[in-house]
Design a protein around this motif. Structure first.
Motif, mmCIF file in Angstrom:
data_model
loop_
_atom_site.group_PDB
_atom_site.id
_atom_site.type_symbol
_atom_site.label_atom_id
_atom_site.label_comp_id
_atom_site.label_asym_id
_atom_site.label_seq_id
_atom_site.Cartn_x
_atom_site.Cartn_y
_atom_site.Cartn_z
ATOM 1 N N LEU A 57 0.832 -1.207 0.000
ATOM 2 C CA LEU A 57 0.000 0.000 0.000
ATOM 3 C C LEU A 57 0.866 1.258 0.000
ATOM 4 C CD1 LEU A 57 -2.868 -0.993 2.473
ATOM 5 C CD2 LEU A 57 -2.976 -0.796 -0.020
ATOM 6 N N GLN A 58 1.920 1.248 0.776
ATOM 7 C CA GLN A 58 2.827 2.402 0.819
ATOM 8 C C GLN A 58 3.520 2.584 -0.530
ATOM 9 O OE1 GLN A 58 3.160 4.733 3.279
ATOM 10 N NE2 GLN A 58 4.337 5.775 1.694
ATOM 11 N N LEU A 59 3.904 1.482 -1.135
ATOM 12 C CA LEU A 59 4.546 1.536 -2.448
ATOM 13 C C LEU A 59 3.597 2.153 -3.478
ATOM 14 C CD1 LEU A 59 6.972 0.827 -4.251
ATOM 15 C CD2 LEU A 59 5.928 -1.428 -4.585
ATOM 16 N N ARG A 60 2.326 1.738 -3.434
ATOM 17 C CA ARG A 60 1.340 2.294 -4.362
ATOM 18 C C ARG A 60 1.190 3.790 -4.146
ATOM 19 N NH1 ARG A 60 -4.690 0.038 -4.584
ATOM 20 N NH2 ARG A 60 -4.670 0.826 -2.465
ATOM 21 N N THR A 61 1.134 4.232 -2.890
ATOM 22 C CA THR A 61 1.029 5.654 -2.575
ATOM 23 C C THR A 61 2.241 6.413 -3.112
ATOM 24 O OG1 THR A 61 -0.243 5.145 -0.596
ATOM 25 C CG2 THR A 61 0.760 7.314 -0.693
ATOM 26 N N ASP A 62 3.413 5.848 -2.898
ATOM 27 C CA ASP A 62 4.645 6.491 -3.370
ATOM 28 C C ASP A 62 4.690 6.564 -4.895
ATOM 29 O OD1 ASP A 62 5.351 6.672 -0.705
ATOM 30 O OD2 ASP A 62 6.799 5.006 -0.773
ATOM 31 N N VAL A 63 4.272 5.494 -5.553
ATOM 32 C CA VAL A 63 4.266 5.471 -7.023
ATOM 33 C C VAL A 63 3.283 6.503 -7.563
ATOM 34 C CG1 VAL A 63 3.633 4.069 -9.040
ATOM 35 C CG2 VAL A 63 5.102 3.109 -7.257
ATOM 36 N N ALA A 100 2.280 9.267 -6.157
ATOM 37 C CA ALA A 100 2.841 10.598 -5.914
ATOM 38 C C ALA A 100 3.936 10.910 -6.938
ATOM 39 C CB ALA A 100 3.392 10.691 -4.490
ATOM 40 N N GLU A 101 4.770 9.935 -7.230
ATOM 41 C CA GLU A 101 5.850 10.142 -8.208
ATOM 42 C C GLU A 101 5.288 10.364 -9.607
ATOM 43 O OE1 GLU A 101 9.765 10.609 -9.613
ATOM 44 O OE2 GLU A 101 8.901 10.717 -7.594
ATOM 45 N N ILE A 102 4.236 9.649 -9.953
ATOM 46 C CA ILE A 102 3.583 9.836 -11.257
ATOM 47 C C ILE A 102 3.032 11.256 -11.369
ATOM 48 C CG2 ILE A 102 1.557 9.171 -12.633
ATOM 49 C CD1 ILE A 102 2.133 6.261 -11.774
ATOM 50 N N ARG A 103 2.360 11.739 -10.338
ATOM 51 C CA ARG A 103 1.817 13.104 -10.358
ATOM 52 C C ARG A 103 2.936 14.136 -10.497
ATOM 53 N NH1 ARG A 103 -1.440 10.800 -6.489
ATOM 54 N NH2 ARG A 103 -0.248 11.706 -4.768
ATOM 55 N N ARG A 104 4.051 13.916 -9.777
ATOM 56 C CA ARG A 104 5.171 14.855 -9.832
ATOM 57 C C ARG A 104 5.779 14.883 -11.235
ATOM 58 N NH1 ARG A 104 10.408 15.035 -9.898
ATOM 59 N NH2 ARG A 104 10.757 12.804 -9.772
ATOM 60 N N ARG A 105 5.984 13.720 -11.825
ATOM 61 C CA ARG A 105 6.588 13.659 -13.157
ATOM 62 C C ARG A 105 5.646 14.201 -14.230
ATOM 63 N NH1 ARG A 105 10.362 8.302 -13.739
ATOM 64 N NH2 ARG A 105 11.431 8.512 -11.742
ATOM 65 N N GLU A 106 4.359 13.961 -14.059
ATOM 66 C CA GLU A 106 3.381 14.496 -15.012
ATOM 67 C C GLU A 106 3.443 16.018 -15.009
ATOM 68 O OE1 GLU A 106 -1.297 13.819 -16.108
ATOM 69 O OE2 GLU A 106 -0.753 13.877 -13.978
ATOM 70 N N SER A 107 3.528 16.595 -13.827
ATOM 71 C CA SER A 107 3.632 18.041 -13.700
ATOM 72 C C SER A 107 4.906 18.560 -14.370
ATOM 73 C CB SER A 107 3.610 18.427 -12.218
ATOM 74 O OG SER A 107 3.755 19.804 -12.062
ATOM 75 N N GLU A 108 6.017 17.854 -14.162
ATOM 76 C CA GLU A 108 7.283 18.238 -14.798
ATOM 77 C C GLU A 108 7.189 18.167 -16.319
ATOM 78 O OE1 GLU A 108 10.410 15.758 -13.317
ATOM 79 O OE2 GLU A 108 10.504 16.778 -11.368
ATOM 80 N N GLU A 109 6.578 17.106 -16.832
ATOM 81 C CA GLU A 109 6.451 16.925 -18.283
ATOM 82 C C GLU A 109 5.585 18.023 -18.905
ATOM 83 O OE1 GLU A 109 7.933 14.696 -20.429
ATOM 84 O OE2 GLU A 109 9.159 14.164 -18.696
#
Length: 107
Positions: free
Chosen positions: A12-18, A20-29
């Motif tokens: 569950l923590q891994l899913r939360t972290d993934v 969050a990372e997807i949202r951050r990278r989407e914003s960067e892109e």
């Protein structure tokens, strides 16, 4: 990565972290793409408003106006057909009775 070694809480923590990372990278892109677009606009001396107006006009130019009727039933003027697409039932009935399609032409 072997996920079977993780316990439920860790997954569950891994899913939360993934997520969050997807949202951050989407914003960067998106920011990177916006910068590239702005650089192109500046390089070519384009105006954003002008581009938006032109793209809207291009879309509007692609729309078609309604086609006028080419055929009309001689006894019932409310029945008409453009001659495009599938024949309406009243035209099929007309033709099946041995009559000619040219008799329905609007003159």
């Amino acid at each position: 990565m072997d996920l079977s070694t993780f316990d439920f809480a860790a997954l569950l923590q891994l899913r939360t972290d993934v997520d969050a990372e997807i949202r951050r990278r989407e914003s960067e892109e998106k920011a990177k793409a916006a910068k590239q677009v702005m650089d192109l606009i500046r390089t070519h001396g384009l105006d954003i408003q002008e581009l938006a107006t032109k793209s809207t006009k291009t879309v509007a130019a692609g729309t078609r106006k309604p086609v006028d009727a080419k055929y009309r039933h001689p006894d019932d003027a409310s029945l008409s057909w453009t001659g495009r697409g599938r024949k309406p039932l009243w035209v099929v009935t007309w033709l099946d009775s041995g009559r000619n399609l040219d008799d329905l032409l609007i003159k």
